[in-house]
Scaffold this active site. Structure first.
Site, PDB file in Angstrom:
ATOM      1  N   GLY B 289       0.835  -1.207   0.000  1.00  0.00           N
ATOM      2  CA  GLY B 289       0.000   0.000   0.000  1.00  0.00           C
ATOM      3  C   GLY B 289       0.867   1.254   0.000  1.00  0.00           C
ATOM      4  CD1 TRP B 292      -1.707   1.766  -5.797  1.00  0.00           C
ATOM      5  CD2 TRP B 292      -1.939   3.507  -4.412  1.00  0.00           C
ATOM      6  NE1 TRP B 292      -2.727   2.558  -6.277  1.00  0.00           N
ATOM      7  CE2 TRP B 292      -2.890   3.630  -5.447  1.00  0.00           C
ATOM      8  CE3 TRP B 292      -1.907   4.487  -3.427  1.00  0.00           C
ATOM      9  CZ2 TRP B 292      -3.796   4.685  -5.523  1.00  0.00           C
ATOM     10  CZ3 TRP B 292      -2.803   5.546  -3.506  1.00  0.00           C
ATOM     11  CH2 TRP B 292      -3.728   5.627  -4.531  1.00  0.00           C
ATOM     12  CG  HIS B 293       0.478   6.213  -1.106  1.00  0.00           C
ATOM     13  ND1 HIS B 293       0.096   5.074  -0.460  1.00  0.00           N
ATOM     14  CD2 HIS B 293      -0.554   7.083  -0.973  1.00  0.00           C
ATOM     15  CE1 HIS B 293      -1.114   5.249   0.054  1.00  0.00           C
ATOM     16  NE2 HIS B 293      -1.534   6.457  -0.252  1.00  0.00           N
ATOM     17  N   GLY B 294       4.036   5.614  -4.060  1.00  0.00           N
ATOM     18  CA  GLY B 294       5.210   6.136  -4.756  1.00  0.00           C
ATOM     19  C   GLY B 294       6.373   5.183  -4.650  1.00  0.00           C
ATOM     20  CG  PHE B 430       0.115   9.314  -4.559  1.00  0.00           C
ATOM     21  CD1 PHE B 430       1.500   9.411  -4.544  1.00  0.00           C
ATOM     22  CD2 PHE B 430      -0.602   9.884  -3.544  1.00  0.00           C
ATOM     23  CE1 PHE B 430       2.147  10.065  -3.509  1.00  0.00           C
ATOM     24  CE2 PHE B 430       0.031  10.536  -2.498  1.00  0.00           C
ATOM     25  CZ  PHE B 430       1.400  10.619  -2.484  1.00  0.00           C
TER      26      PHE B 430
END
Lengths: 357, 430
Positions: B289, B292-294, B430
């Site tokens: 997770g 997923w943001h970066g 994102f």
């Protein structure tokens, strides 16, 4: 999902809503109200756009709207609001500073300009003793002062530089970036006026300047004429502006002035434009012994001499030195540049030991 | 609607419209095949189609978002030689959101949760402009019936929609931008030059800033969708009132956390196995997770902190700790993790903690107004029925023209109070 929505709507009859057409019209009415009240701000924003068809169109649209709204006194809530929040004071201050700079000097008349500004603004004659050459007189109470001024590029390394520089208690550094600014559009942000104010108020020992990212655009002259970018007339006018800023910054003898050139850019067109601007900065700096031009092109390129986002650091590890936008510096890139700038300042023999304590 | 959405997306970079079209076409074809094979009783073939579609989506995401990150890390692992060429691609806006929506579509089809959508409906679902660039991540099960049945143009919830758009703009333009420009950016760009109290206020400020920024965008997206007759799921529910990390994730970016739960945590085994497996699944889910943001280690650490905290919460016996203490601990773990999320690098994050731990001096950066604003925003999280709800109720009861004029007046006020030059939404990256 729809059942739930229906149930919810039945539970809340006030939320049943209105026909789409009426909602559309009411939204349009609201937008018209907002546009009318804000029309002065919208026109000012349009006028600040780079000279282009888009700007002409925006100005052509907002001008009659603003005129009608002003005539109908619809703009007063915004005017009163701005006044209550003190927004209009900034504009007054900048225009006063601009007036104090007066006529743009020819190269070599820098002392006249700076002195006249200083005298006008503060009423006090500044200490004319050359600060750098006077020996190591720095103390925490009387620190060696550095100002970093420029566009958004400065935002990405300015504070890092400040932190590095202020590792010495004898140094006080300030970073002041202004996003989307430059020398092409003093109507958006008047850098000569701001630099003049900084010099007058703080008399810094070193000034670091970085402009250009927003400057490859048409220029409006004082008489309202638009000059197309990179034409001979444009270049002449832009050179004058570079010269003015350099002259304002150098001012007194002994002040260190570093002009940071643009690094290579990912986009070919943008990179080519920045090369042309760098040539002008280098050339104008070359005419002034008090200004040192720093070429970043070799620092931020790969082995082939091309733009690189990742470069090996001192320990050989690949590190991202640029942001994903292909323009600005990453934190690492900012640290590299800051170290380079600090090294340049340390080259002055009088400053030996300033950071050693 | 598809045309408008593609135009909206192409306005930013027209080349990536083809990427979006590819995602639409490939996932729709795979979805149709999954349904066809399930209908024919060939579960294995349906599974293969689903896997192919997921791999395709992950490849898309991997190439644009993660390739360079892994190439650099591998290169550094082998002595810093750039053996693997770097792509240095521009990250398409919203790619993390529309690929996740596409994956949920093919997985839900395979799970027989939904039925295949007609091509055009699917195109609307994946490209729907209000949520295309920064969510919320809407499931096909939520959108498909609304698209199929078409919104009723006689009943547009305009009062609620105008209220949401204004609230979102206020959070973004006034609160988030003001906090960023007056405290947070200064603190995070040079923590060591500020007092420990200022840095602490900066960290709390970022917690409020990112909430105002992202929930503000979500409000605008939900409001715009509502004007078009679509109702999106709730994405934020006063997250800083949470008394545990578990509760926090039921209140923060709900559409992402439920996506991770349904399509990652549960398939990994969820909490069905041994305790150790549950902890592993929590850690893996939250680390992915974070990623997923970066594609930076900071996001991995952010995810790790949340995963670890969730696992520790499960380990601890149910104690009768005072709610205030539980809230305090939860909020500070979240803020601690935000430092890694916001800082440019690991060393910058450490600098922030070092600055907080330094000897206290006077507050210089943080004004009384800023501290009051932060306290007010935080306290507002504990009131389910906020003043904002009263405004919504009032607006919904007005005549439609009054609603429109109130909307216009609200826009003027937001523009007036907002700082000059508003930064892009944080979640656009994102």
């Amino acid at each position: 999902m729809e059942d739930k929505t229906d149930t919810e709507l039945q539970m809340h009859p006030d939320r049943v809503g209105f026909p789409a057409g009426k909602v559309f019209l009411s939204g349009v009415a609201g937008l018209i109200l907002a546009v009318a009240v804000n029309s002065s701000t919208l026109l000012a924003d349009a006028e600040r756009l780079p000279d282009s068809r888009s700007r002409s169109l925006s100005v052509a649209i907002w001008t009659p709207i603003e005129e009608v709204a002003s005539t109908l006194k619809l703009t007063w809530p915004r005017t009163v609001g701005d006044s209550l929040l003190g927004r209009d004071e900034d504009e007054v201050r900048i225009s006063l500073q601009r007036e104090q700079i007066g006529a743009k000097p020819e190269s070599g008349e820098e002392e006249w300009v700076v002195l006249s500004v200083e005298e006008e603004a503060s009423g006090d004659q500044l200490d004319q003793t050359p600060s750098v050459t006077s020996g190591p007189v720095w103390s925490p109470e009387n620190p060696f002062t550095i100002w970093v001024l420029g566009d958004s590029m400065v935002q990405f390394f300015g504070e890092t530089f400040v932190a590095m520089a202020e590792r010495s208690a004898l140094v006080a550094a300030t970073s002041e970036p202004k996003l989307a600014s430059g020398l092409s559009r003093p109507d958006y942000f008047d850098w000569p006026a701001r630099i003049s104010a900084v010099i007058t108020a703080h008399d810094p020992d070193a000034v670091i300047l970085m402009f250009g990212g927003n400057d490859a655009q048409n220029i409006k002259t004082d008489d309202g004429q638009w000059l197309e970018r990179f034409t001979a007339q444009w270049e002449e006018e832009y050179r004058k502006r570079i010269a003015l800023v350099m002259d304002l910054a150098t001012g007194k003898e002994g002040r260190i002035v570093l002009w940071v050139g643009q690094p290579p850019m990912r986009g070919d067109g943008f990179d080519s434009r920045m090369r042309q601007l760098n040539d002008l900065y280098r050339s104008e700096a070359g005419r002034r012994p008090g200004v040192k031009y720093l070429d970043l092109r070799s620092l931020f390129t790969d082995e082939s001499g091309n733009y690189a986002r990742y470069l090996p650091n001192s320990s050989g590890k690949l590190t991202d030195v640029r942001l994903t936008d292909g323009v600005h510096l990453s934190q690492w890139g900012g640290e590299w540049l800051s170290a380079l700038l600090l090294d340049e300042i340390k080259k002055s023999p009088e400053l030996d030991g300033l950071w050693a304590e | 609607m598809v045309g408008a959405s593609l135009f909206f997306y192409g306005w930013w970079n027209w080349r990536f419209v083809f990427l979006l079209l590819w995602a639409i076409t490939s996932n729709w074809v795979a979805g149709s095949q999954i349904a066809k094979q399930l209908h024919a009783g060939s579960n294995q073939l349906a599974r293969n189609w689903m896997r192919t579609a997921i791999v395709g989506d992950l490849v898309l995401l991997g190439v644009f978002k993660y390739y360079d990150f892994f190439a650099v890390e591998l290169s550094n692992l082998f002595g810093g030689k750039t053996a693997i060429p770097l792509l240095e691609l521009t990250l398409p806006v919203g790619i993390s959101f529309f690929t996740f929506q596409a994956m949920s579509y093919v997985i839900d089809l395979h799970r027989r949760v939904i039925k295949p959508m007609p091509m055009l409906d699917f195109a609307v679902y994946l490209s729907f402009f209000p949520q295309l660039v920064a969510g919320p991540i809407v499931r096909a099960a939520e959108m498909a019936p609304q698209i199929r049945n078409q919104p009723d143009p006689r009943r547009v919830a305009s009062g609620e929609a105008f209220h949401l758009i204004l609230r979102g703009l206020f959070k973004k333009v006034v609160i988030s931008s003001w906090l960023a420009s007056s405290i947070v950016d200064d603190v995070f760009s040079n923590p060591e030059s500020h007092s420990s109290q200022d840095v602490l206020v900066g960290v709390y400020g970022y917690a409020i800033q990112i909430y105002a920024d992202f929930s503000g965008y979500t409000d605008i997206a939900i409001g715009v969708a509502l004007l078009l007759g679509f109702r999106f799921p709730t994405n934020f529910d006063r997250p800083y009132s949470a008394l545990s990390l578990r509760e926090f994730w039921k209140r923060w970016h709900i559409t992402l956390s439920s996506w991770l739960r349904d399509y990652l945590y549960i398939p990994l085994g969820g909490n069905r196995g041994r305790q150790a497996d549950t902890y592993r699944n929590l850690l893996l889910t939250m680390i992915l997770g974070g990623l997923w943001h970066g594609s930076t280690w900071n996001f991995v650490i952010w995810g790790f902190i949340h995963g670890l905290a969730l696992a520790v919460e499960r380990m601890l016996p149910n104690q009768q700790t005072h709610p205030v203490i539980r809230w305090f601990i939860t909020f500070h773990i979240v803020c601690f993790a935000w430092v890694f999320f916001r800082a440019d690098s690991l060393s910058s994050a450490i600098d922030v903690f070092r600055a907080i731990g330094s000897s206290p001096s006077s507050l210089e950066l943080s004004s009384a107004f800023a501290i009051l604003l932060l306290a007010g925003m935080l306290m507002a999280q504990f009131f389910p029925h906020s003043k904002s709800e009263d405004v919504k109720q009032w607006l919904s009861k007005q005549r439609v023209l009054t609603q429109g004029l109130a909307f216009g007046f609200g826009l003027v006020l937001i523009d007036l109070f907002g700082p000059e030059g508003v930064a892009p939404f944080i979640y656009f990256q994102f």
